[in-house]
Design a protein around this motif. Structure first.
Motif, PDB file in Angstrom:
ATOM      1  N   SER A 262       0.832  -1.205   0.000  1.00  8.63           N
ATOM      2  CA  SER A 262       0.000   0.000   0.000  1.00  8.63           C
ATOM      3  C   SER A 262       0.864   1.251   0.000  1.00  8.63           C
ATOM      4  CB  SER A 262      -0.925  -0.007   1.210  1.00  8.63           C
ATOM      5  OG  SER A 262      -0.176  -0.016   2.406  1.00  8.63           O
ATOM      6  N   SER A 263       1.986   1.201   0.721  1.00 10.63           N
ATOM      7  CA  SER A 263       2.882   2.360   0.717  1.00 10.63           C
ATOM      8  C   SER A 263       3.525   2.541  -0.655  1.00 10.63           C
ATOM      9  CB  SER A 263       3.965   2.201   1.787  1.00 10.63           C
ATOM     10  OG  SER A 263       4.764   1.051   1.520  1.00 10.63           O
ATOM     11  N   GLU A 264       3.896   1.425  -1.328  1.00 12.80           N
ATOM     12  CA  GLU A 264       4.451   1.535  -2.673  1.00 12.80           C
ATOM     13  C   GLU A 264       3.426   2.084  -3.661  1.00 12.80           C
ATOM     14  OE1 GLU A 264       5.950  -2.250  -3.736  1.00 12.80           O
ATOM     15  OE2 GLU A 264       7.747  -2.116  -2.465  1.00 12.80           O
ATOM     16  N   GLU A 265       2.198   1.595  -3.557  1.00  8.88           N
ATOM     17  CA  GLU A 265       1.157   2.126  -4.431  1.00  8.88           C
ATOM     18  C   GLU A 265       0.919   3.603  -4.162  1.00  8.88           C
ATOM     19  OE1 GLU A 265      -2.261  -0.241  -3.842  1.00  8.88           O
ATOM     20  OE2 GLU A 265      -1.447  -2.046  -4.832  1.00  8.88           O
ATOM     21  N   GLU A 266       0.952   3.974  -2.912  1.00  8.68           N
ATOM     22  CA  GLU A 266       0.778   5.376  -2.583  1.00  8.68           C
ATOM     23  C   GLU A 266       1.932   6.212  -3.120  1.00  8.68           C
ATOM     24  OE1 GLU A 266      -1.220   8.631  -1.165  1.00  8.68           O
ATOM     25  OE2 GLU A 266      -1.885   6.549  -1.310  1.00  8.68           O
ATOM     26  N   MET A 267       3.156   5.651  -3.049  1.00  6.83           N
ATOM     27  CA  MET A 267       4.305   6.362  -3.610  1.00  6.83           C
ATOM     28  C   MET A 267       4.159   6.519  -5.118  1.00  6.83           C
ATOM     29  SD  MET A 267       6.470   7.310  -1.280  1.00  6.83           S
ATOM     30  CE  MET A 267       7.980   7.502  -2.221  1.00  6.83           C
ATOM     31  N   LYS A 268       3.683   5.466  -5.774  1.00 10.13           N
ATOM     32  CA  LYS A 268       3.468   5.567  -7.218  1.00 10.13           C
ATOM     33  C   LYS A 268       2.424   6.625  -7.538  1.00 10.13           C
ATOM     34  CE  LYS A 268       4.732   0.775  -8.293  1.00 10.13           C
ATOM     35  NZ  LYS A 268       4.235  -0.533  -8.809  1.00 10.13           N
TER      36      LYS A 268
ATOM     37  N   GLN B  55       1.685   9.216  -5.742  1.00  9.73           N
ATOM     38  CA  GLN B  55       2.276  10.522  -5.482  1.00  9.73           C
ATOM     39  C   GLN B  55       3.216  10.943  -6.600  1.00  9.73           C
ATOM     40  OE1 GLN B  55       4.081  10.599  -1.628  1.00  9.73           O
ATOM     41  NE2 GLN B  55       2.140  10.316  -0.518  1.00  9.73           N
ATOM     42  N   LYS B  56       3.989   9.963  -7.121  1.00  8.15           N
ATOM     43  CA  LYS B  56       4.881  10.279  -8.233  1.00  8.15           C
ATOM     44  C   LYS B  56       4.092  10.692  -9.462  1.00  8.15           C
ATOM     45  CE  LYS B  56       8.769   7.348  -6.839  1.00  8.15           C
ATOM     46  NZ  LYS B  56       9.604   6.162  -7.184  1.00  8.15           N
ATOM     47  N   LYS B  57       2.986   9.992  -9.738  1.00  5.26           N
ATOM     48  CA  LYS B  57       2.148  10.367 -10.873  1.00  5.26           C
ATOM     49  C   LYS B  57       1.578  11.762 -10.696  1.00  5.26           C
ATOM     50  CE  LYS B  57       0.724   5.706 -12.299  1.00  5.26           C
ATOM     51  NZ  LYS B  57      -0.438   4.766 -12.457  1.00  5.26           N
ATOM     52  N   ARG B  58       1.118  12.055  -9.484  1.00 10.05           N
ATOM     53  CA  ARG B  58       0.594  13.395  -9.241  1.00 10.05           C
ATOM     54  C   ARG B  58       1.672  14.459  -9.394  1.00 10.05           C
ATOM     55  NH1 ARG B  58      -2.713  10.664  -5.173  1.00 10.05           N
ATOM     56  NH2 ARG B  58      -1.081  11.001  -3.611  1.00 10.05           N
ATOM     57  N   MET B  59       2.897  14.147  -8.931  1.00  9.46           N
ATOM     58  CA  MET B  59       3.994  15.105  -9.073  1.00  9.46           C
ATOM     59  C   MET B  59       4.347  15.335 -10.538  1.00  9.46           C
ATOM     60  SD  MET B  59       6.495  14.017  -5.912  1.00  9.46           S
ATOM     61  CE  MET B  59       7.738  15.173  -6.457  1.00  9.46           C
ATOM     62  N   LYS B  60       4.381  14.222 -11.315  1.00  7.72           N
ATOM     63  CA  LYS B  60       4.666  14.378 -12.750  1.00  7.72           C
ATOM     64  C   LYS B  60       3.587  15.199 -13.436  1.00  7.72           C
ATOM     65  CE  LYS B  60       7.379  10.144 -13.336  1.00  7.72           C
ATOM     66  NZ  LYS B  60       7.458   8.820 -14.006  1.00  7.72           N
ATOM     67  N   LYS B  61       2.342  14.957 -13.057  1.00 12.30           N
ATOM     68  CA  LYS B  61       1.244  15.714 -13.659  1.00 12.30           C
ATOM     69  C   LYS B  61       1.349  17.187 -13.308  1.00 12.30           C
ATOM     70  CE  LYS B  61      -3.776  15.592 -14.147  1.00 12.30           C
ATOM     71  NZ  LYS B  61      -5.038  14.923 -13.711  1.00 12.30           N
ATOM     72  N   ARG B  62       1.682  17.478 -12.058  1.00  7.78           N
ATOM     73  CA  ARG B  62       1.850  18.880 -11.673  1.00  7.78           C
ATOM     74  C   ARG B  62       3.017  19.521 -12.401  1.00  7.78           C
ATOM     75  NH1 ARG B  62       0.456  16.989  -6.325  1.00  7.78           N
ATOM     76  NH2 ARG B  62       2.679  16.769  -5.844  1.00  7.78           N
ATOM     77  N   GLU B  63       4.134  18.751 -12.560  1.00  8.07           N
ATOM     78  CA  GLU B  63       5.279  19.296 -13.264  1.00  8.07           C
ATOM     79  C   GLU B  63       4.959  19.583 -14.730  1.00  8.07           C
ATOM     80  OE1 GLU B  63       8.448  16.595 -12.754  1.00  8.07           O
ATOM     81  OE2 GLU B  63       8.804  17.110 -10.638  1.00  8.07           O
ATOM     82  N   SER B  64       4.221  18.658 -15.372  1.00  5.20           N
ATOM     83  CA  SER B  64       3.866  18.880 -16.782  1.00  5.20           C
ATOM     84  C   SER B  64       2.949  20.092 -16.916  1.00  5.20           C
ATOM     85  CB  SER B  64       3.188  17.626 -17.346  1.00  5.20           C
ATOM     86  OG  SER B  64       1.983  17.337 -16.642  1.00  5.20           O
ATOM     87  N   ILE B  65       2.004  20.219 -15.996  1.00  2.56           N
ATOM     88  CA  ILE B  65       1.117  21.396 -16.042  1.00  2.56           C
ATOM     89  C   ILE B  65       1.925  22.661 -15.812  1.00  2.56           C
ATOM     90  CG2 ILE B  65      -0.810  22.537 -14.879  1.00  2.56           C
ATOM     91  CD1 ILE B  65      -1.972  19.761 -14.338  1.00  2.56           C
ATOM     92  N   TRP B  66       2.842  22.618 -14.895  1.00  2.00           N
ATOM     93  CA  TRP B  66       3.655  23.801 -14.607  1.00  2.00           C
ATOM     94  C   TRP B  66       4.531  24.179 -15.794  1.00  2.00           C
ATOM     95  CZ3 TRP B  66       8.979  24.527 -14.169  1.00  2.00           C
ATOM     96  CH2 TRP B  66       9.375  25.773 -13.648  1.00  2.00           C
ATOM     97  N   LYS B  67       5.128  23.131 -16.421  1.00  2.00           N
ATOM     98  CA  LYS B  67       5.963  23.418 -17.583  1.00  2.00           C
ATOM     99  C   LYS B  67       5.155  24.011 -18.734  1.00  2.00           C
ATOM    100  CE  LYS B  67       9.539  19.946 -16.675  1.00  2.00           C
ATOM    101  NZ  LYS B  67      10.172  18.672 -17.156  1.00  2.00           N
ATOM    102  N   SER B  68       3.958  23.421 -18.975  1.00  5.09           N
ATOM    103  CA  SER B  68       3.126  23.936 -20.066  1.00  5.09           C
ATOM    104  C   SER B  68       2.694  25.370 -19.795  1.00  5.09           C
ATOM    105  CB  SER B  68       1.910  23.037 -20.258  1.00  5.09           C
ATOM    106  OG  SER B  68       1.128  23.017 -19.087  1.00  5.09           O
ATOM    107  N   THR B  69       2.297  25.646 -18.553  1.00  4.25           N
ATOM    108  CA  THR B  69       1.884  27.020 -18.228  1.00  4.25           C
ATOM    109  C   THR B  69       3.067  27.983 -18.275  1.00  4.25           C
ATOM    110  OG1 THR B  69       2.153  26.449 -15.904  1.00  4.25           O
ATOM    111  CG2 THR B  69      -0.053  26.276 -16.822  1.00  4.25           C
TER     112      THR B  69
END
Length: 546
Positions: free
Chosen positions: A456-462, A464-478
């Motif tokens: 469950s912790s690994e899935e949660e880490m995954k 979180q990583k997906k959310r971080m990548k999504k935020r980074e892509s949104i930030w880069k695009s903006t």
């Protein structure tokens, strides 16, 4: 051993000390009231799982039965208006789950009949005591020595053990009868069990309580002993009467009277002597705790020596399942003896399976004994033997007071037939094997929980990583869009004009030009405007052109 005996030895009997866990899964509205669906599991095996539905009124009834324990339990209050709203039901579900967690956290409540019948109504009926009364009345119908007076309140923690007040007709004294159902570790057949009971009735030892009568029945056995007016050692610790309900006595006692260091050494030495005697005869005790020890005339008397052959589980079995290396009968008795010394020292039972730190101010030798019996190192690498404890400096000084030495004329006797000794060895092996199996199940269940937590912790880490990548892509695009807009606006838009400054009015005509020339020339754009405004055509020089 006969074939029918093998069949009787494998009869499944419920272990009343098995740990129960529960979780409120859902709530549903039925006939204008709310029922909460509770998922219950007994022991570490997931197959022993079932659902039970309970209303809030059922929780309130359970709470009223547990009030006698004087333990503060967080039952949510009753609400008459708005109790069917989904938001309120969700809040109450969380509060009731917290209530059940608090109840099961206290071992004395978790092992009570009220809680067991609330969570497991199929195996625990509130009519158990009535059935026991009928059984005992029928069994004593032809007895000419003892007369049944009536039942006594549950003075002990066992669900399937009930007490009755008896009268000895010959001596006209009161006695105590206890009727106990057979437990899951019963191994002996009826014939061998009857032979063992005859030997126990003839047992004689200065530190073991005498059995007046003992008989085996179809579903259990009853034992008659004389009444100890001071109660058990636990009753003395908490300053209570033996005849009160055990929840009132031991739930949250207001009085706590720990023993002195000398008393602990004195009575501890006597208990060890009784344990050593039983082990030499091939009979482990397995049920040592302050409730099974009586104090009379400065002498400790070990009781309930028949529990092993009856096959009932130990009070400390939930703790024994956590200790991988504590499996032999001697290790179990030494461990239980250590917990008994702890309770005698601090007038409170230890909450964890092992204990490495003790309060300051206790005797160094006593602390050494407690470390030998209860520390995590001892539980992992081996418990001390009974002989090594008797040789410990803390107990070596006990015989010097002269009170721990048994009178020479007092007879010490316990004899089993040779065939019964072999059956007792087989019973010990059977009980040890069951303990090891359950310890293994507990370890595997803990391992599964840890694996699930890791996954469950690994899935949660995954996630979180997906959310971080999504935020980074949104930030880069903006950010790239902002840079593009900024560069485009810089290339197409002219620079804004500088703020216009006020220029002084031109000098009046005929004014002194010298004064104007003497003034400091303005700078920048204002200088250009000043020059334009001050232009005089008459001052231009004439130029001849061809």
């Amino acid at each position: 051993m006969a074939l029918w005996q093998n069949a009787s030895s494998v009869i499944w009997r419920l272990d009343d000390t098995a740990k129960i866990t529960c979780f409120i899964e859902n709530a549903q509205n039925i006939n204008k009231h709310t029922e909460y669906i509770i998922r219950v599991q007994r022991g570490p095996v997931k197959e022993n799982m079932w659902n039970v539905s309970r209303r809030y009124s059922d929780f309130a009834s359970l709470h009223s039965l547990l009030l006698k324990s004087n333990i503060d339990l967080p039952l949510p209050p009753k609400k008459l208006i708005g109790n069917m709203q989904p938001s309120f039901i969700a809040e109450r579900q969380v509060a009731l789950q917290n209530y059940l967690n608090e109840v099961l956290k206290h071992q004395i409540l978790a092992l009570s009949l009220s809680v067991r019948s609330f969570l497991d109504p199929n195996n625990y009926s509130l009519a158990i005591s009535e059935q026991s009364l009928q059984t005992v009345s029928i069994a004593l119908r032809g007895d000419l020595r003892y007369e049944l007076k009536g039942p006594i309140a549950d003075i002990g923690w066992r669900i399937r053990k009930h007490y009755f007040l008896m009268s000895d007709i010959s001596s006209k004294t009161n006695c105590l009868l206890s009727y106990q159902h057979y437990g899951p570790d019963r191994y002996l057949c009826d014939k061998d069990l009857q032979t063992a009971f005859k030997s126990l009735q003839n047992l004689s030892h200065p530190y073991i309580d005498q059995i007046l009568a003992i008989h085996n029945l179809e579903n259990g056995a009853y034992v008659i002993r004389r009444i100890h007016e001071n109660g058990s050692l636990r009753d003395i610790l908490y300053g209570t009467e033996y005849s009160k309900h055990y929840l009132m006595k031991y739930g949250n006692p207001k009085i706590r009277k720990p023993f002195t260091t000398g008393q602990i050494a004195h009575y501890g030495y006597q208990i060890l002597q009784a344990i050593k005697f039983l082990h030499e005869k091939g009979l482990p005790h397995g049920h040592i705790h302050p409730g099974n020890i009586a104090i009379e005339n400065q002498r400790a008397l070990l009781m309930e020596v028949e529990n092993f052959v009856i096959g009932v589980p130990c009070l400390y079995r939930p703790y024994l399942l956590e200790l991988r290396r504590v499996t032999t009968p001697e290790d179990i008795d030494v461990y239980c003896f250590g917990r008994t010394l702890y309770e005698m020292t601090f007038a409170i039972a230890p909450e964890d399976p092992h204990c490495d730190y003790f309060p300051d101010g206790i005797n160094m030798d006593l602390e050494s004994v407690l470390h030998m019996c209860l520390s995590s190192h001892a539980c992992k690498h081996g418990m001390p033997t009974v002989d090594s404890l008797l040789r410990h400096p803390f107990f070596c000084q006990a015989p010097l007071n002269g009170l721990t030495v048994a009178p020479r004329d007092e007879k010490i006797h316990l004899k089993f037939p040779i065939q019964l000794k072999e059956e007792l060895k087989a019973a010990v092996s059977s009980a040890e094997a069951r303990l090891k199996r359950e310890q293994k199940l507990v370890r595997s269940a803990k391992r599964e929980v840890r694996i699930q937590e890791i996954l469950s912790s690994e899935e949660e880490m995954k996630k979180q990583k997906k959310r971080m990548k999504k935020r980074e892509s949104i930030w880069k695009s903006t950010s790239s869009l902002a840079d593009t807009v900024r560069s485009a606006s810089t290339a197409s838009s002219p620079s804004p004009p500088a703020p216009r400054e006020r220029t002084p009015p031109p000098p009046p005509q005929g004014a002194d030009m010298g004064a104007a020339e003497g003034a400091p020339p303005p700078a920048g754009r204002s200088a250009l405007l000043h020059a334009i405004c001050a232009f005089d055509k008459s001052r231009l020089a004439r130029v001849s052109t061809r």
